[in-house]
Motif scaffolding. Structure first.
Motif, PDB file in Angstrom:
ATOM      1  N   ALA A  96     -23.441 -16.454  38.008  1.00  0.00           N
ATOM      2  CA  ALA A  96     -23.393 -15.497  36.738  1.00  0.00           C
ATOM      3  C   ALA A  96     -22.569 -14.296  36.831  1.00  0.00           C
ATOM      4  O   ALA A  96     -22.540 -13.764  37.922  1.00  0.00           O
ATOM      5  N   ALA A  97     -21.902 -13.772  35.967  1.00  0.00           N
ATOM      6  CA  ALA A  97     -21.533 -12.529  35.688  1.00  0.00           C
ATOM      7  C   ALA A  97     -21.411 -12.189  34.279  1.00  0.00           C
ATOM      8  O   ALA A  97     -21.956 -13.041  33.436  1.00  0.00           O
ATOM      9  N   GLY A  98     -20.940 -11.046  34.107  1.00  0.00           N
ATOM     10  CA  GLY A  98     -21.071 -10.452  32.654  1.00  0.00           C
ATOM     11  C   GLY A  98     -19.955  -9.461  32.300  1.00  0.00           C
ATOM     12  O   GLY A  98     -19.373  -8.761  33.214  1.00  0.00           O
ATOM     13  N   PHE A  99     -19.528  -9.108  31.061  1.00  0.00           N
ATOM     14  CA  PHE A  99     -18.576  -8.147  30.435  1.00  0.00           C
ATOM     15  C   PHE A  99     -19.326  -7.551  29.244  1.00  0.00           C
ATOM     16  O   PHE A  99     -19.992  -8.468  28.625  1.00  0.00           O
ATOM     17  N   THR A 100     -18.872  -6.561  28.922  1.00  0.00           N
ATOM     18  CA  THR A 100     -19.172  -6.085  27.513  1.00  0.00           C
ATOM     19  C   THR A 100     -18.238  -4.969  26.955  1.00  0.00           C
ATOM     20  O   THR A 100     -17.487  -4.568  27.972  1.00  0.00           O
ATOM     21  N   ASN A 101     -18.373  -4.683  25.827  1.00  0.00           N
ATOM     22  CA  ASN A 101     -17.242  -3.651  25.427  1.00  0.00           C
ATOM     23  C   ASN A 101     -18.077  -2.745  24.205  1.00  0.00           C
ATOM     24  O   ASN A 101     -19.040  -3.166  23.602  1.00  0.00           O
ATOM     25  N   SER A 102     -17.562  -1.667  24.095  1.00  0.00           N
ATOM     26  CA  SER A 102     -18.161  -1.030  23.196  1.00  0.00           C
ATOM     27  C   SER A 102     -17.099   0.408  22.763  1.00  0.00           C
ATOM     28  O   SER A 102     -15.973   0.461  23.229  1.00  0.00           O
ATOM     29  N   GLY A 103     -17.693   1.027  21.578  1.00  0.00           N
ATOM     30  CA  GLY A 103     -16.545   2.038  21.142  1.00  0.00           C
ATOM     31  C   GLY A 103     -16.482   3.184  22.055  1.00  0.00           C
ATOM     32  O   GLY A 103     -15.470   3.918  21.885  1.00  0.00           O
ATOM     33  N   ALA A 104     -17.537   3.699  22.634  1.00  0.00           N
ATOM     34  CA  ALA A 104     -17.469   4.795  23.490  1.00  0.00           C
ATOM     35  C   ALA A 104     -16.883   4.331  24.880  1.00  0.00           C
ATOM     36  O   ALA A 104     -17.208   3.450  25.347  1.00  0.00           O
ATOM     37  N   LYS A 105     -16.561   5.441  25.595  1.00  0.00           N
ATOM     38  CA  LYS A 105     -16.162   5.168  27.013  1.00  0.00           C
ATOM     39  C   LYS A 105     -17.182   4.422  27.893  1.00  0.00           C
ATOM     40  O   LYS A 105     -16.918   3.675  28.679  1.00  0.00           O
ATOM     41  N   ASN A 106     -18.429   5.282  27.645  1.00  0.00           N
ATOM     42  CA  ASN A 106     -19.623   4.844  28.489  1.00  0.00           C
ATOM     43  C   ASN A 106     -20.187   3.948  27.449  1.00  0.00           C
ATOM     44  O   ASN A 106     -20.531   2.587  27.724  1.00  0.00           O
ATOM     45  N   GLY A 107     -21.106   4.293  26.428  1.00  0.00           N
ATOM     46  CA  GLY A 107     -21.356   3.494  25.230  1.00  0.00           C
ATOM     47  C   GLY A 107     -22.710   2.654  25.658  1.00  0.00           C
ATOM     48  O   GLY A 107     -23.096   1.935  25.023  1.00  0.00           O
ATOM     49  N   ASP A 108     -23.272   3.289  26.876  1.00  0.00           N
ATOM     50  CA  ASP A 108     -24.522   2.458  27.426  1.00  0.00           C
ATOM     51  C   ASP A 108     -24.213   1.226  27.831  1.00  0.00           C
ATOM     52  O   ASP A 108     -25.246   0.052  27.636  1.00  0.00           O
ATOM     53  N   LYS A 109     -23.106   0.701  28.290  1.00  0.00           N
ATOM     54  CA  LYS A 109     -22.705  -0.631  28.509  1.00  0.00           C
ATOM     55  C   LYS A 109     -23.481  -1.017  29.565  1.00  0.00           C
ATOM     56  O   LYS A 109     -23.710  -2.234  29.981  1.00  0.00           O
ATOM     57  N   SER A 110     -23.886  -0.186  30.587  1.00  0.00           N
ATOM     58  CA  SER A 110     -24.579  -0.518  31.896  1.00  0.00           C
ATOM     59  C   SER A 110     -25.751  -1.156  31.236  1.00  0.00           C
ATOM     60  O   SER A 110     -26.534  -2.386  32.108  1.00  0.00           O
ATOM     61  N   SER A 111     -26.517  -0.762  30.113  1.00  0.00           N
ATOM     62  CA  SER A 111     -27.728  -1.551  29.660  1.00  0.00           C
ATOM     63  C   SER A 111     -27.609  -3.090  29.469  1.00  0.00           C
ATOM     64  O   SER A 111     -28.261  -3.786  29.732  1.00  0.00           O
ATOM     65  N   THR A 112     -26.344  -3.243  28.765  1.00  0.00           N
ATOM     66  CA  THR A 112     -26.005  -4.855  28.491  1.00  0.00           C
ATOM     67  C   THR A 112     -25.729  -5.376  29.711  1.00  0.00           C
ATOM     68  O   THR A 112     -26.076  -6.648  29.917  1.00  0.00           O
ATOM     69  N   LEU A 113     -24.908  -4.928  30.620  1.00  0.00           N
ATOM     70  CA  LEU A 113     -24.732  -5.579  32.000  1.00  0.00           C
ATOM     71  C   LEU A 113     -25.932  -5.870  32.815  1.00  0.00           C
ATOM     72  O   LEU A 113     -26.241  -6.927  33.186  1.00  0.00           O
ATOM     73  N   GLY A 114     -27.044  -5.065  32.579  1.00  0.00           N
ATOM     74  CA  GLY A 114     -28.222  -5.338  33.156  1.00  0.00           C
ATOM     75  C   GLY A 114     -29.221  -6.165  32.592  1.00  0.00           C
ATOM     76  O   GLY A 114     -29.822  -7.067  33.224  1.00  0.00           O
ATOM     77  N   TYR A 115     -29.070  -6.153  31.334  1.00  0.00           N
ATOM     78  CA  TYR A 115     -29.733  -7.346  30.321  1.00  0.00           C
ATOM     79  C   TYR A 115     -29.067  -8.792  30.932  1.00  0.00           C
ATOM     80  O   TYR A 115     -29.664  -9.619  31.349  1.00  0.00           O
ATOM     81  N   PHE A 116     -27.619  -8.699  30.919  1.00  0.00           N
ATOM     82  CA  PHE A 116     -27.203  -9.971  31.213  1.00  0.00           C
ATOM     83  C   PHE A 116     -27.715 -10.467  32.790  1.00  0.00           C
ATOM     84  O   PHE A 116     -27.747 -11.525  32.860  1.00  0.00           O
ATOM     85  N   ALA A 117     -27.452  -9.501  33.928  1.00  0.00           N
ATOM     86  CA  ALA A 117     -28.049  -9.897  35.061  1.00  0.00           C
ATOM     87  C   ALA A 117     -29.526 -10.264  35.161  1.00  0.00           C
ATOM     88  O   ALA A 117     -30.031 -11.251  35.905  1.00  0.00           O
ATOM     89  N   THR A 118     -30.424  -9.549  34.383  1.00  0.00           N
ATOM     90  CA  THR A 118     -31.973 -10.001  34.192  1.00  0.00           C
ATOM     91  C   THR A 118     -32.171 -11.585  33.592  1.00  0.00           C
ATOM     92  O   THR A 118     -32.779 -12.144  33.949  1.00  0.00           O
ATOM     93  N   MET A 119     -31.300 -11.569  32.597  1.00  0.00           N
ATOM     94  CA  MET A 119     -31.346 -12.971  32.183  1.00  0.00           C
ATOM     95  C   MET A 119     -30.851 -13.950  33.165  1.00  0.00           C
ATOM     96  O   MET A 119     -31.608 -15.201  33.343  1.00  0.00           O
ATOM     97  N   ALA A 120     -29.938 -13.718  33.896  1.00  0.00           N
ATOM     98  CA  ALA A 120     -29.388 -14.647  34.825  1.00  0.00           C
ATOM     99  C   ALA A 120     -30.457 -14.940  36.011  1.00  0.00           C
ATOM    100  O   ALA A 120     -30.653 -16.092  36.345  1.00  0.00           O
TER     101      ALA A 120
END
Length: 199
Positions: A96-120
Motif C-alpha cells: 500500500a502507498a498513498g498520495f494527496t493534494n491540497s491548495g496550501a503548500k502544507n495543508g495538513d497533507k500529512s494527516s491524510t497520508l497518515g490516515y491512508f497508512a492507518t487504513m492500510a
C-alpha cells in the motif's frame, strides 16, 4: 483480463475538482512505466468489477484531496465500504502507498497520508514510503525539485485553489510518477520472493 505473470497495481482515488485525478494519472504512469499492469479506479463510482481488481492487485495506492485535515468524504465512504474486505482478510499482505493534494503548500497533507497508512495497517497491508529526500530545502534548490514539498510518508501535491487541473505542478507530477514506479518495483520483488518460496 489481467496478465497473471505481471505485477498488478491499483490506484484507488477520489478527486473533487480534477487536480487529484492528474496526480493519480501520474502515479499510474509511473507504475506502468515500471512494468506493472495498472487499474485506475475512481472510488466515488466504484463497480463490482473494480472491487475485484483491488482484491486481485499486488498493491493498492490510495489517493484523495486533503479537505479539512483528512481525505475527502467520498474517499471515507470507500474506506468504510472496504470493511467487507477487512472482515475477509482480502487485502492482507498487499502493498500500500498513498498520495494527496491540497491548495496550501502544507495543508495538513500529512494527516491524510497518515490516515491512508492507518487504513492500510488495519487491512494488514505493507506500507511503502515515498523513498525520496526532500527537494527545495536549500538556497541551491528550486520549486522544480522532485519532492519539492518534502513529504516522506507518500506523495504530496499542491494546486492553487483558483486554478484548474492543468496547474498541478510538474514537480508534483514527477514525484507522483516516482511513487507509482517505486510501488510497482517493490511489488515485483514481493511477487518474485513469494514465487521463490513456493518453489
Amino acid at each position: 483480463m489481467s496478465d497473471s505473470r505481471r505485477t498488478t497495481i491499483a490506484v484507488a482515488f477520489h478527486s473533487g475538482y480534477g487536480h487529484t485525478a492528474v496526480v493519480a494519472e501520474a502515479v499510474a504512469r509511473g507504475a506502468a512505466g515500471a512494468g506493472a499492469e495498472v487499474f485506475l479506479i475512481a472510488v466515488d463510482g466504484i463497480t463490482d468489477e473494480q472491487w475485484a481488481q483491488l482484491d486481485a492487485a499486488d498493491g493498492i495506492i490510495f489517493g484523495a484531496p486533503t479537505y479539512m485535515g483528512t481525505a475527502s468524504a467520498a474517499f471515507h465512504d470507500f474506506a468504510e465500504a472496504s470493511s467487507r474486505r477487512w472482515f475477509a482478510h482480502a487485502w492482507v499482505d498487499k502493498l500500500a502507498a498513498g498520495f494527496t493534494n491540497s491548495g496550501a503548500k502544507n495543508g495538513d497533507k500529512s494527516s491524510t497520508l497518515g490516515y491512508f497508512a492507518t487504513m492500510a495497517a488495519q487491512h494488514g497491508m505493507h506500507w511503502i514510503s515515498l523513498g525520496l529526500m526532500p527537494g527545495w530545502d536549500s538556497t541551491k534548490g528550486s520549486e522544480d525539485d522532485i519532492n519539492r514539498l518534502g513529504f516522506f510518508m507518500g506523495a504530496g501535491a499542491q494546486s492553487p485553489t483558483d486554478a484548474g487541473p492543468e496547474a498541478v505542478h510538474r514537480s508534483d507530477i514527477a514525484t507522483a510518477e516516482h511513487l507509482g514506479a517505486r510501488v510497482a518495483g517493490q511489488a515485483a520483488i514481493f511477487r518474485a520472493g513469494r514465487a521463490a518460496l513456493a518453489a
